[in-house]
Design a protein around this motif. Structure first.
Motif, mmCIF file in Angstrom:
data_model
loop_
_atom_site.group_PDB
_atom_site.id
_atom_site.type_symbol
_atom_site.label_atom_id
_atom_site.label_comp_id
_atom_site.label_asym_id
_atom_site.label_seq_id
_atom_site.Cartn_x
_atom_site.Cartn_y
_atom_site.Cartn_z
ATOM 1 N N THR A 24 -8.489 -36.131 77.921
ATOM 2 C CA THR A 24 -7.279 -36.145 79.012
ATOM 3 C C THR A 24 -7.305 -38.244 79.120
ATOM 4 N N ASN A 25 -7.794 -38.371 78.130
ATOM 5 C CA ASN A 25 -7.990 -39.955 77.866
ATOM 6 C C ASN A 25 -8.700 -40.317 79.313
ATOM 7 N N ALA A 26 -9.762 -39.607 79.949
ATOM 8 C CA ALA A 26 -10.290 -40.686 81.407
ATOM 9 C C ALA A 26 -11.557 -41.574 80.692
ATOM 10 N N LEU A 27 -11.861 -41.400 79.180
ATOM 11 C CA LEU A 27 -12.619 -42.484 78.773
ATOM 12 C C LEU A 27 -12.047 -43.732 78.168
ATOM 13 N N LYS A 28 -10.769 -43.819 77.864
ATOM 14 C CA LYS A 28 -10.129 -44.285 76.912
ATOM 15 C C LYS A 28 -9.946 -45.846 78.152
#
Length: 142
Positions: A24-28
């Motif tokens: 989900t690209n939460a760390l992006k």
């Protein structure tokens, strides 16, 4: 003791909680530490304990989880919206619940607390309030 509590809490997470953060690209955009664990722990300080954004960043910094501003935490929270949503869906699936897209309904999460006025004869008040209203599709048992 704080570490022991986290280890216990992690046992309630869905099995794919870390991969969901990546998917989900939460760390992006995380600059220093791209740790799913530290990000989720920081978010749970705010969401689970009900602390303000400012209080959360102070507590996260003291616990060596994150060093960020309250504005940065708000942005991180917004960026993690899909991750948190998918975590919930994954937990539902692991417990035999499935989302059915045909029949929508609203899920209301609420809280209740008591407040006592000072003094011997102070009144006791019970306060109920809605924390969040989320629109979900109807659940169906598998």
């Amino acid at each position: 003791m704080m570490r022991e509590d986290w280890d216990l809490l992690r046992t309630f997470f869905p099995n794919d909680w870390k991969s969901l953060a990546v998917d989900t690209n939460a760390l992006k955009g995380l600059r220093k530490d791209k740790s799913e664990e530290k990000l989720l722990r920081t978010l749970l300080i705010h969401l689970g304990c009900g602390y303000s954004l400012r209080e959360t960043v102070v507590r996260a910094k003291r616990a060596n989880l994150a060093d960020l501003s309250d504005v940065a935490l708000l942005k991180r929270l917004k960026k993690s919206k899909e991750w948190l949503y998918k975590l919930c869906l994954s937990l539902f699936r692991e417990r035999g619940l499935q989302i059915n897209k045909r029949n929508n309904f609203h899920l209301r999460l609420f809280d209740a607390t008591t407040v006592k006025e000072p003094g011997k004869t102070g009144s006791l008040w019970r306060i109920h309030y809605i924390v969040k209203q989320i629109r979900f599709s109807k659940f169906a048992r598998q």
